[in-house]
Design a protein around this motif. Structure first.
Motif, PDB file in Angstrom:
ATOM      1  N   PHE A   1       4.783   2.024  10.618  1.00  0.00           N
ATOM      2  CA  PHE A   1       5.042   1.832   9.188  1.00  0.00           C
ATOM      3  C   PHE A   1       6.013   2.911   8.715  1.00  0.00           C
ATOM      4  CE2 PHE A   1       1.485   4.755   9.352  1.00  0.00           C
ATOM      5  CZ  PHE A   1       1.742   5.654   8.333  1.00  0.00           C
TER       6      PHE A   1
ATOM      7  N   VAL B   1      -7.669   4.466   4.297  1.00  0.00           N
ATOM      8  CA  VAL B   1      -7.375   3.217   4.994  1.00  0.00           C
ATOM      9  C   VAL B   1      -8.463   2.192   4.705  1.00  0.00           C
ATOM     10  CG1 VAL B   1      -7.153   2.132   7.265  1.00  0.00           C
ATOM     11  CG2 VAL B   1      -5.929   4.253   6.768  1.00  0.00           C
TER      12      VAL B   1
ATOM     13  N   TYR C   1       0.903   5.156  -0.196  1.00  0.00           N
ATOM     14  CA  TYR C   1       0.008   6.312  -0.153  1.00  0.00           C
ATOM     15  C   TYR C   1       0.819   7.597  -0.163  1.00  0.00           C
ATOM     16  CZ  TYR C   1       0.323   7.632   4.876  1.00  0.00           C
ATOM     17  OH  TYR C   1       0.739   8.080   6.102  1.00  0.00           O
TER      18      TYR C   1
ATOM     19  N   MET D   1      -8.237   0.882   1.101  1.00  0.00           N
ATOM     20  CA  MET D   1      -7.063   0.035   0.881  1.00  0.00           C
ATOM     21  C   MET D   1      -7.196  -1.300   1.619  1.00  0.00           C
ATOM     22  SD  MET D   1      -5.055   1.430  -1.359  1.00  0.00           S
ATOM     23  CE  MET D   1      -6.566   1.898  -2.205  1.00  0.00           C
TER      24      MET D   1
ATOM     25  N   PHE E   1      -3.320  -4.640   7.902  1.00  0.00           N
ATOM     26  CA  PHE E   1      -2.636  -4.759   6.614  1.00  0.00           C
ATOM     27  C   PHE E   1      -1.647  -5.924   6.641  1.00  0.00           C
ATOM     28  CE2 PHE E   1      -3.953  -0.263   5.946  1.00  0.00           C
ATOM     29  CZ  PHE E   1      -4.580  -0.428   4.721  1.00  0.00           C
TER      30      PHE E   1
ATOM     31  N   THR F   1       2.325  -4.507   3.000  1.00  0.00           N
ATOM     32  CA  THR F   1       3.218  -3.532   3.618  1.00  0.00           C
ATOM     33  C   THR F   1       2.682  -2.141   3.308  1.00  0.00           C
ATOM     34  OG1 THR F   1       5.129  -4.954   3.270  1.00  0.00           O
ATOM     35  CG2 THR F   1       5.584  -2.616   3.578  1.00  0.00           C
ATOM     36  N   VAL F   2       2.727  -1.241   4.288  1.00  0.00           N
ATOM     37  CA  VAL F   2       2.288   0.144   4.090  1.00  0.00           C
ATOM     38  C   VAL F   2       3.505   1.051   4.061  1.00  0.00           C
ATOM     39  CG1 VAL F   2       1.014   2.088   5.109  1.00  0.00           C
ATOM     40  CG2 VAL F   2       0.078  -0.234   5.251  1.00  0.00           C
TER      41      VAL F   2
ATOM     42  N   THR G   1      -2.219  -0.832  10.685  1.00  0.00           N
ATOM     43  CA  THR G   1      -1.031  -1.544  10.204  1.00  0.00           C
ATOM     44  C   THR G   1      -1.105  -3.043  10.460  1.00  0.00           C
ATOM     45  OG1 THR G   1       0.364   0.412  10.402  1.00  0.00           O
ATOM     46  CG2 THR G   1       1.495  -1.690  10.363  1.00  0.00           C
TER      47      THR G   1
ATOM     48  N   PHE H   1      -3.535   5.060   9.332  1.00  0.00           N
ATOM     49  CA  PHE H   1      -2.730   3.957   8.785  1.00  0.00           C
ATOM     50  C   PHE H   1      -2.001   3.224   9.911  1.00  0.00           C
ATOM     51  CE2 PHE H   1      -3.191   5.614   4.400  1.00  0.00           C
ATOM     52  CZ  PHE H   1      -3.397   4.412   3.739  1.00  0.00           C
TER      53      PHE H   1
ATOM     54  N   SER I   1      -3.909   6.967  -2.750  1.00  0.00           N
ATOM     55  CA  SER I   1      -3.426   5.686  -2.221  1.00  0.00           C
ATOM     56  C   SER I   1      -3.518   4.626  -3.308  1.00  0.00           C
ATOM     57  CB  SER I   1      -4.287   5.241  -1.028  1.00  0.00           C
ATOM     58  OG  SER I   1      -4.197   6.177   0.022  1.00  0.00           O
TER      59      SER I   1
ATOM     60  N   VAL J   1       0.882  -1.164   0.000  1.00  0.00           N
ATOM     61  CA  VAL J   1       0.000   0.000   0.000  1.00  0.00           C
ATOM     62  C   VAL J   1       0.923   1.218   0.000  1.00  0.00           C
ATOM     63  CG1 VAL J   1      -1.709   1.346   1.283  1.00  0.00           C
ATOM     64  CG2 VAL J   1      -1.865  -1.166   1.235  1.00  0.00           C
TER      65      VAL J   1
END
Length: 182
Positions: free
Chosen positions: A115, A166, A61, A169, A85, A91-92, A82, A78, A144, A59
């Motif tokens: 992140f 968020v 952004y 995603m 995700f 992975t952000v 996390t 985010f 994003s 991800v």
């Protein structure tokens, strides 16, 4: 009014004017590869998209400026998501045109050491992702992307509001994970 407050208000005002924004990359388009100086928990490292994609989807952004109100809210959101995700294998990483020293602090304070955030020196990455503001090309629009492990854009969400990125995603990452299960 202090200069910092004025500049934040001016930034918000600029972002509300739609002609400033460019179109994002389309779903299915190849994601431009990049490497950038990044930080997580205040510690700098070299982020490489190709290496991150070997571990799973990413991800990515874009946000206009560290420590502005909307960007801080988005980073908090985010950070809170996390672990979700990660459970989806994603992975952000956030990216802006801020310098790495600013982002070291932002990675601790706003990103809560959850992140990474990357410095886009010269705004090269944001331009390659059509994420630069048209009339302020050194500043990112709020966009994003979910990039699948094969390096393709799997989802895009563009909104000037910090809210929604968020959620969108996470939905896209869950859908991608479900579609790639054996």
């Amino acid at each position: 009014m202090q200069f910092k407050q004025l500049s934040s208000l001016a930034l918000c005002g600029l972002m509300l004017i739609s002609p400033w924004a460019q179109a994002a990359l389309a779903v299915g388009a190849p994601a431009p590869d990049f490497a950038a100086e990044a930080a997580v928990g205040g510690k700098p490292f070299q982020f490489k998209l190709a290496a991150a994609l070997k571990e799973g989807p990413v991800v990515l952004y874009f946000y206009p400026k560290a420590f502005t109100s909307g960007c801080t809210i988005e980073a908090h959101q985010f950070a809170e998501a996390t672990d979700q995700f990660k459970s989806l294998g994603a992975t952000v990483i956030g990216i802006s045109n801020d310098d790495i020293e600013t982002l070291k602090k932002f990675s601790i304070e706003a990103c809560r050491s959850k992140f990474a955030v990357a410095a886009d020196a010269g705004a090269k990455v944001m331009k390659s992702y059509d994420a630069a503001l048209t009339l302020v090309p050194g500043m990112a629009d709020r966009i994003s992307y979910l990039i699948s492990s094969d390096g393709k854009i799997a989802a895009v969400y563009a909104s000037l509001s910090a809210d929604g990125h968020v959620e969108q995603m996470l939905k896209a990452a869950a859908k991608l994970k479900a579609a790639t299960k054996p």
